[in-house]
Design a protein around this motif. Structure first.
Motif, short mmCIF file in Angstrom:
data_model
loop_
_atom_site.label_atom_id
_atom_site.label_comp_id
_atom_site.label_asym_id
_atom_site.label_seq_id
_atom_site.Cartn_x
_atom_site.Cartn_y
_atom_site.Cartn_z
N PHE A 175 42.18 31.85 34.35
CA PHE A 175 42.41 31.03 35.49
C PHE A 175 43.04 31.67 36.73
N ALA A 176 42.94 33.26 36.59
CA ALA A 176 42.89 33.81 37.84
C ALA A 176 41.79 33.63 38.69
N PRO A 177 41.77 33.44 40.22
CA PRO A 177 40.81 33.14 40.88
C PRO A 177 39.68 33.93 40.80
N SER A 178 38.50 33.47 41.47
CA SER A 178 37.62 34.31 41.46
C SER A 178 37.70 35.12 42.81
N PRO A 179 37.37 36.32 42.96
CA PRO A 179 37.55 37.15 43.93
C PRO A 179 36.92 36.76 45.23
N ILE A 180 35.72 36.30 45.21
CA ILE A 180 34.97 35.47 46.45
C ILE A 180 35.99 34.35 47.08
N GLU A 181 36.60 33.59 46.28
CA GLU A 181 37.20 32.57 46.72
C GLU A 181 38.49 32.98 47.58
N ILE A 182 39.26 33.92 47.01
CA ILE A 182 40.31 34.46 47.78
C ILE A 182 40.11 35.40 48.89
N LEU A 183 38.88 35.94 48.96
CA LEU A 183 38.64 36.96 50.14
C LEU A 183 38.89 36.44 51.47
N PRO A 184 38.34 35.16 51.71
CA PRO A 184 38.67 34.73 53.16
C PRO A 184 40.10 34.67 53.49
N TYR A 189 37.18 45.74 49.04
CA TYR A 189 36.36 45.80 48.34
C TYR A 189 36.25 44.39 47.20
N ILE A 190 35.20 43.87 46.78
CA ILE A 190 35.44 42.69 45.64
C ILE A 190 34.41 43.19 44.48
N ASP A 191 34.91 42.56 43.29
CA ASP A 191 34.00 42.63 42.19
C ASP A 191 34.18 41.46 41.41
N GLY A 192 33.14 41.09 40.74
CA GLY A 192 33.14 40.00 39.76
C GLY A 192 32.21 38.90 39.82
N GLY A 193 31.10 38.81 39.12
CA GLY A 193 30.15 37.73 39.20
C GLY A 193 29.10 37.98 40.13
N ILE A 194 28.98 39.48 40.71
CA ILE A 194 27.79 39.74 41.68
C ILE A 194 26.63 39.65 41.19
N ARG A 195 25.77 39.00 41.25
CA ARG A 195 24.47 38.87 40.36
C ARG A 195 23.16 38.90 41.25
N ARG A 196 23.35 38.61 42.69
CA ARG A 196 22.15 38.68 43.49
C ARG A 196 22.54 39.18 44.74
N GLY A 197 21.40 39.56 45.33
CA GLY A 197 21.45 40.15 46.73
C GLY A 197 22.14 39.20 47.73
N SER A 198 22.16 37.98 47.60
CA SER A 198 22.82 36.94 48.48
C SER A 198 24.17 36.93 48.23
N ASP A 199 24.66 37.38 46.80
CA ASP A 199 26.16 37.34 46.75
C ASP A 199 26.47 38.54 47.46
N ILE A 200 25.91 39.53 47.63
CA ILE A 200 26.62 40.76 48.36
C ILE A 200 26.82 40.14 49.94
N PHE A 201 25.46 39.78 50.08
CA PHE A 201 25.69 39.24 51.58
C PHE A 201 26.83 38.27 51.74
N LYS A 202 27.18 37.32 51.28
CA LYS A 202 28.20 36.22 51.30
C LYS A 202 29.37 37.27 51.19
N ALA A 203 29.61 38.35 50.45
CA ALA A 203 30.83 39.05 50.46
C ALA A 203 31.00 39.59 51.68
N LEU A 204 29.78 40.32 52.00
CA LEU A 204 30.09 41.05 53.41
C LEU A 204 30.32 40.09 54.56
N ALA A 205 29.95 38.90 54.53
CA ALA A 205 30.20 37.92 55.82
C ALA A 205 31.68 37.53 55.41
N GLY A 235 33.90 39.50 54.76
CA GLY A 235 34.89 40.65 55.31
C GLY A 235 34.92 41.86 54.39
N ALA A 236 34.08 41.75 53.32
CA ALA A 236 34.19 42.90 52.23
C ALA A 236 33.34 43.83 52.98
#
Ligand code: HEM
Ligand code: FMN
Length: 467
Positions: free
Chosen positions: A335-344, A362-378, A380-381
């Motif tokens: 129940f620790a939140p997903s990193p992508i959720e708390i990035l914004p 930087y973030i890690d956790g559940g990055i499985r697709r190129g689009s996941d990288i894109f979303k994280a970068l968008a 602020g990562a």
């Protein structure tokens, strides 16, 4: 050093009197046994016997010097001249693994991270699969890490020249071919006999950075030695030892020749290992200790395991060069939140405090697709880390598998950047992702088996048969 007879060693074969032979030396592991992070059972199997073969499957030879005091070494084991060797027996599990490996798909048939995962599930021994694939408790955080990416949608832009896509970047000042690095994962030899050396080779060949774990199954020398070029960047993930002199020694040894970055990290509480690791790890570690780390190294210090905006702001104030937003792959606190959720929210808190440009995120956790990288970068990562996918790729195909995996991430990110109208990483902007649903969590209710299966269903009166 005295020579100890096999007969004498064999007598110390109990939990409260435990000697084990490792690489020809006899160790008294009685006190260490309850602290062994891999549990007692595996070590007890070799009580009064030679445990080298199994030990080597998981550990570098130098782990004993790193963690145990020299006085646990009793002496050298007498050489076994009897010619008696325990016969190798293929267990049912070994047989299953052997047959699964024979039927493994070819490497060029792997098209995404999930392909590697499904191969790994079949070809790994059950204990290795459980160690890699598992998460804390009900594995809610582990699954949420990737699922959260499904709640972010893209806003593609058109009419942009995307004939050339450039995803090269720098991380902590060093060049990388893409905004992705291999994160630290312990016990790599459980996946492949080359362990973390295979990751070093793949990282070097694909121009990405590898983070070396404190609990690697190869020695740091071996992993540094496996680099494909002398200027290949490696980071080092550090679990802080109770004896702080060890961190200083490590730094002195590697600061010039080896890993370029020296990473500090909060205490890892992976599964049941946490209690056991408390014998080794300093769990008094706190913000004030950062000053000491900064006094012993000029290398950038990055805190891995940040999970709130409050701690992100503190990390910046305490002078960290970066943070990794991470719940350690959902392996610690469920129940620790997903990193992508708390990035914004972390980005906006840093902006509010005018701290957004003083450290890399930087973030890690559940990055499985190129689009996941894109979303994280968008959002602020600066870059993302991957953990399990490299273990799965290495399990089936060694260093070549990891190279292919990295190539697939690169291809997917390239396609995503092209279709999003972003020829360079600088073109990727927050407004290109729709995060309106990111905070929505649909929690599955526990199934009420009693109501669903045992009781007669309620039906409207009119439908009841007329008796
Ligand atoms: C015969 C001796 C030993 C055997 C057979 C052995 C075997 C293992 C195994 C099988 C694991 C993985 C358990 C899992 O599935 O999670 C493990 C974990 C571990 N062992 Fe050992 N071990 C031995 C001795 C040692 C010694 C002497 C040390 C350190 C001084 C050590 C340190 C560790 C650590 C740190 C881990 C945990 C890694 C992690 O969970 O991240 N082991 N060991
Ligand atoms: C098998 C395994 C072992 C790990 N060991 C460590 C470790 O020793 N140190 C550490 O900082 N993180 C460790 N991690 C966490 C990873 O560095 C990373 O944070 C996480 O795996 C990212 O999530 P992902 O697996 O979904 O990509 C481990 C993860 C796994 C799966």
């Amino acid at each position: 050093m005295r020579t100890v007879s096999l007969q004498e060693i064999a007598q110390h074969n109990k939990k409260d009197d435990l000697w084990v032979i490792i690489h020809g030396k006899v160790y008294d592991l009685t006190k260490f046994l309850p602290e062994h992070p891999g549990g007692q059972k595996v070590v007890l199997k070799f009580a009064g016997k030679d445990g080298t073969k199994t030990f080597d499957r998981f550990h570098p030879a130098d782990i004993i010097q790193r963690y145990l005091s020299p006085d646990v070494c009793i002496g050298e084991a007498e050489v076994n001249n009897s010619g008696e060797q325990e016969p190798e027996v293929e267990t049912e599990e070994d047989k299953r693994v052997r047959l699964a490996r024979e039927k493994m798909p070819r490497l060029d048939e792997m098209y995404n991270t999930f392909d590697f995962e499904s191969v790994a599930r079949n070809i790994l021994k059950a204990d290795s699969w459980a160690y890699f694939n598992g998460g804390a408790n009900d594995e809610i955080s582990m699954r949420e890490n990737h699922n959260a990416f499904h709640r972010i949608w893209l806003r593609p832009r058109v009419m942009v020249d995307v004939s050339k896509i450039d995803m090269t970047t720098t991380m902590l000042g060093d060049k990388a071919s893409m905004p992705l690095y291999i994160s630290a994962t312990a016990l790599g030899k459980m996946a492949h006999p080359d362990g973390e050396k295979a990751l070093a080779v793949a990282a070097g060949k694909r121009g990405v950075i590898q983070m070396i774990p404190t609990l690697a199954s190869c020695s740091i020398d071996e992993i540094v030695g496996a680099r494909v070029h002398a200027d290949q960047t490696q980071w080092f993930q550090l679990y802080v030892h109770k004896d702080r002199r060890r961190e200083k020694d490590l730094r002195q040894k590697y600061v010039h020749e080896g890993p370029n970055e020296f990473q500090d990290e909060e205490i890892n509480r992976e599964g049941g290992a946490a209690t056991a690791m408390s014998g080794i790890i300093d769990n008094t570690l706190n913000w004030n200790d950062l000053a000491w780390f900064k006094s012993i190294t000029k290398l950038p210090i990055v805190l891995k395991g940040i999970q709130t905006k409050e701690d992100a702001v503190l990390a910046a104030r305490y002078g960290c060069a970066g943070i990794v937003i991470s719940n350690h792959g959902g392996r610690q606190l469920d129940f620790a939140p997903s990193p992508i959720e708390i990035l914004p929210e972390i980005m906006s808190a840093l902006k509010q405090e005018k701290l957004e440009n003083i450290m890399e995120i930087y973030i890690d956790g559940g990055i499985r697709r190129g689009s996941d990288i894109f979303k994280a970068l968008a959002l602020g990562a600066k870059g993302v880390g991957i953990g399990r996918p490299t273990l799965y790729a290495m399990s089936g195909y060694g260093a070549k598998g990891v190279q292919r995996l990295l190539e697939l991430y690169q291809n997917e990110l390239e396609m995503c950047m092209r279709l999003m109208g972003t020829p360079t990483l600088a073109d990727i902007k927050p407004e290109m992702v729709d995060i309106r649903n990111l905070k929505d969590h649909f929690v599955a209710n526990p199934t009420d088996y009693l109501a669903n299966l045992s009781y007669e269903k309620m039906v409207p009166r009119g439908n009841l048969s007329k008796l």
